[in-house]
Design an enzyme around this catalytic site. Sequence first.
Site, PDB file in Angstrom:
ATOM      1  N   GLY A 462     -70.902  40.737 -25.682  1.00 48.94           N
ATOM      2  CA  GLY A 462     -70.302  39.412 -25.568  1.00 48.94           C
ATOM      3  C   GLY A 462     -69.491  39.142 -24.320  1.00 48.94           C
ATOM      4  O   GLY A 462     -69.347  37.986 -23.920  1.00 48.94           O
ATOM      5  N   THR A 606     -65.690  34.526 -17.200  1.00 49.67           N
ATOM      6  CA  THR A 606     -65.986  35.326 -18.398  1.00 49.67           C
ATOM      7  C   THR A 606     -64.762  36.134 -18.831  1.00 49.67           C
ATOM      8  O   THR A 606     -64.557  36.359 -20.017  1.00 49.67           O
ATOM      9  CB  THR A 606     -67.188  36.267 -18.158  1.00 49.67           C
ATOM     10  OG1 THR A 606     -67.013  36.935 -16.913  1.00 49.67           O
ATOM     11  CG2 THR A 606     -68.495  35.492 -18.142  1.00 49.67           C
ATOM     12  N   GLU A 677     -59.889  45.327 -24.969  1.00 50.38           N
ATOM     13  CA  GLU A 677     -58.947  45.670 -26.044  1.00 50.38           C
ATOM     14  C   GLU A 677     -57.599  44.967 -25.832  1.00 50.38           C
ATOM     15  O   GLU A 677     -57.015  44.421 -26.766  1.00 50.38           O
ATOM     16  CB  GLU A 677     -58.708  47.189 -26.104  1.00 50.38           C
ATOM     17  CG  GLU A 677     -59.894  48.076 -25.762  1.00 50.38           C
ATOM     18  CD  GLU A 677     -61.036  48.006 -26.743  1.00 50.38           C
ATOM     19  OE1 GLU A 677     -60.777  47.793 -27.931  1.00 50.38           O
ATOM     20  OE2 GLU A 677     -62.202  48.156 -26.306  1.00 50.38           O
TER      21      GLU A 677
END
Lengths: 710, 330
Positions: A462, A606, A677
């Site tokens: 993704g 992105t 993360e």
Amino acid sequence: MKKDAIGDSLSRVDGRLKVTGGAKYSGEYKVPNLTYGVLVSATIASGTVTALDTRSAERAPGVLAVITPFNAPKVPGYQAGAERPVRGLKLFNDNKIYFNAQPIALVVADTFERATYAASLVKATYNTEPFETDFHKNIDKGVTPQKGNYKDYVRGEANAYKNAPVMVEEEYLLPTEVHNPMELHVTTAFWDGDDKVTLYTKSQGVKGSQRSIAAAFGLNPDNVQINSRFVGGAFGSSLRTWPHEIAAAQAAKLVKRPVKLTLTREQMFTQVGYRPLTIQKIGLGATADGKLIGITHESHSQTAVYEEFTEGAVNVSQFLYNSPNVNTLYKVVPLNVGVPAPMRGPGEATGSFALESALDELSYKLNLDPIELRLRNYTDTDPERNKPWSSKYLKECYQKGAEAIGWADRKAQPGTNKEGEWLVGYGIGCGAFGAYRGNAMAKIKLMADGSVNIQSATSDIGPGTGTSMVLIAADTLGIPADKITFELGNSAFPNAPTQGGSATVSSVGSAVHDVCVALKQKLYTMAGKPADSMEPIDYVAVLKQNNMPSVELTQESKGNPEAQKYSMYSFSAHFAKVHVHPLTGQVKIKKIVACVDAGKIVNHKTASSQMIGGAVGGVGMAMTEEAVFDERYGRYINGNFADYHVPVNADIQQIEAIFIDKPDPVLNPVGTKGIGEISLIGVAPALANAIYNATGKRVRELPITPDKLI
Amino acid sequence: MNQFQYTRPAETAVAVKSLAKEPNGYFLAGGTNLVDMMKMGLVVPDKLIDINRLPLKKIEKTATGMHIGALASNSEVAEHAYIKAQYPLLALAINAGASPQLRNMATVGGNLMQRTRCPYFFDTAMPCNKRTPGSGCGALEGINRMHALFGASDKCIAVNPSDMNVALAALDATIHVTGVKGPRAIKIGDFHRLPGDHPELDNTLQKGELITSVDLPTASSAYNKHVYYLKIRDRTSYAFALVSVAAALHIENNTITGARLAMGGVAHKPWRLSTAETFLKGKAVNEDNFKHAAQIAMQGAKAYEYNKFKLKLAPNAIVQSLKLATGLAS
């Protein structure tokens, strides 16, 4: 100026495919002669299945096979003494039940509907044994993990916080959270003879899947082909090969036809991991002027009786703040549940909720601004390893984030800031996650028309991996991005690590960078110019002059040995502004600011999307997500998208991502650290702390639902 | 999936007759609830009678109020200009439920028939008297956070999940049905049942009866000015109510001349707050009176292990909905 350079905002190279339905996900490949597998789940939490009545199922229309523990063909990797043993649950290898909803049969039929119907006809007889699923009741049975470095940690003196002038000692609970990507886990498997198998499967690491499937069936890895070009979200749930993937291949071998096995949404709660239920105790002690004297962080989380799962829940307390005394303890409690799996920000997201909440509590006791408290305990070197940071701009994160959220409007006294009836609050939560780099390879091919193709066996779950890689290549080669294609998700491509731990741009990006440099040098040499020449050359002309239709190179990129001298982390400061209604407990998250030091940002567009997505995940963790268990049965009661609440658009108002965007000088040639993360770590405490600032109510058990605020 | 017969009649009389003969048959309208239950094995029909071709879609103003065909979609009702103007409470409640996609498919008749979301009802591996009479109530001593405060029995403590029904209860709707014995009208308050000893029965429809329309009384008594539908839930959209309140008031010179109040998420049926309505009549518009009304409304409430918070959340929601309806809060 170069047309496409690192630091630009390039739209996703596969965006058009994704929004037009052209992107093919693992469940969408039309394989001739396809059959469908549906799993039957146990309804007891412990014991054995003593008999399975499969007669009606076998007689049902279209059914080709019903695989059970009593008739399943042996999976070599499951057997005792296997050369390459498969870890975890050995599905259908014996009749033992370790957790409720463990699969006990696999029905294969010529259509999905027929397989589903036949699965409903399988009747099980059990020998039920006592089971333990109650985490709270069994917390005393917690054990220090056998594998990994989870020994009790002491720096200075243990429990020093207890003797400090100002002290916080509290417990924080994180319920079970399920990854729940939109795309269900699905595997299509088919064999070519007895020793070659192909899988279209949802995977974060096609090379890892290749090794696991090869081990399970005792095959040469070269005979296992894994395809996973598009992944509809994973969040850690596809880091490993799960038993149902092996079962799909096992079934395909048996029926001698391709088998597609799709988990149901309900099975997604029990078959592919989750972020484990965790209770953490934090003790913080400080001087009256807010200098930390001691940090104690103890964590207990659930794991499965049949496999141990661990994550670094207490790590963050060892290095994020300067304290002479730190001690941590980490234990896991084995229960009759499915095994957990790493979920976005594994360990650190859990740990930082506790640590950053406790720090906020301390700030009120000290009557000190929470940012000021963090500044007073800021550390310019890693206090755990006594090493310098490769780079750290957390102070800048505090400052820029505070400006963007409007921290100056925060009132120190909870419950005093109002807009109409709504209480207004501001909160901060910080995080860190290791900046890693693995060995990775990339193959590049320059064609006569000037187009470039790069291949690497990485994944894109993704973040837009292909897009970042194209930008790195465009920048390094000095050619436009639309001349470059990047292919991934295929185990036949050159080796790359599994996409996890926020390391893909650092690892694969380095390989792409290095292979582009190597190609450039080769072309310069072919052109008779010094390899390090800055003078632009026409690559197409060089090929033509040398009478070559194309030129191809493969390069492996390994970590920088210098890195051993440093501690390498991405750092984040998340800020939240909330409105809370005092009568109804409704919360409106007005704004979240995610300010992150993740090194050089390759592609702002992105990367911003990734930060926003991570923040939404953090909103789920803080406000809505909880897999609810009924201990009497050991079963989830909300295993569906209606009752397990992933945040929806209406929960989200404004999320702003801010990047420090300064290159890390050590980790890799591009200067990146990871963001996957860190985008989630620290969001939950920022929200909990903002809610406290608004209301004076400290919620230490997530999620923060309205009932906890009235 | 189990094999079943499927028919799609064009006439209401045929549909009704067809179901009357079928002991294990179901009418299929939007399918947003029934198809889910079929997939989960909660309902295994022998026959589905698709009623989508029946002429029951009309929404029109009548001499006595408003006629809403049973097959009108939730979206059509919520977006209907006259309903929005004269019965805004209904539009607000419908839009508080489900998602746009579901509201496009779901019908008014189907929404009245929507079954509980009690997790024990949905899992065939757990006991549920509503699904399997006599198997016990999983929720009674289980995770009952979403469950009833009023009118429950030791056989069932589930709640009606619909938002639309709460508004219909406040608006005194009449449900028109037809069966082999002919048509009849059921007041909304008599349509849904309390669980008692027969939680398997959600409502008072007779076997084979079909809902044909929902009728609302004239707009003049429709409480269209001071209205609010407040839904408290675990996420901002696409979640069932912890508690919801439909509030509508008539106000003259700061005095309440009439009140309509109903709650969702607290009982096996939409829970009309008649005693609180009576109390509010003739009272001034102020928060103290609202608090008193809420207190009256909560008399007789009984909580279980995990839903005790509703004893506080429900009265708070009543007060807040009245404040929002009257402009004391915004």
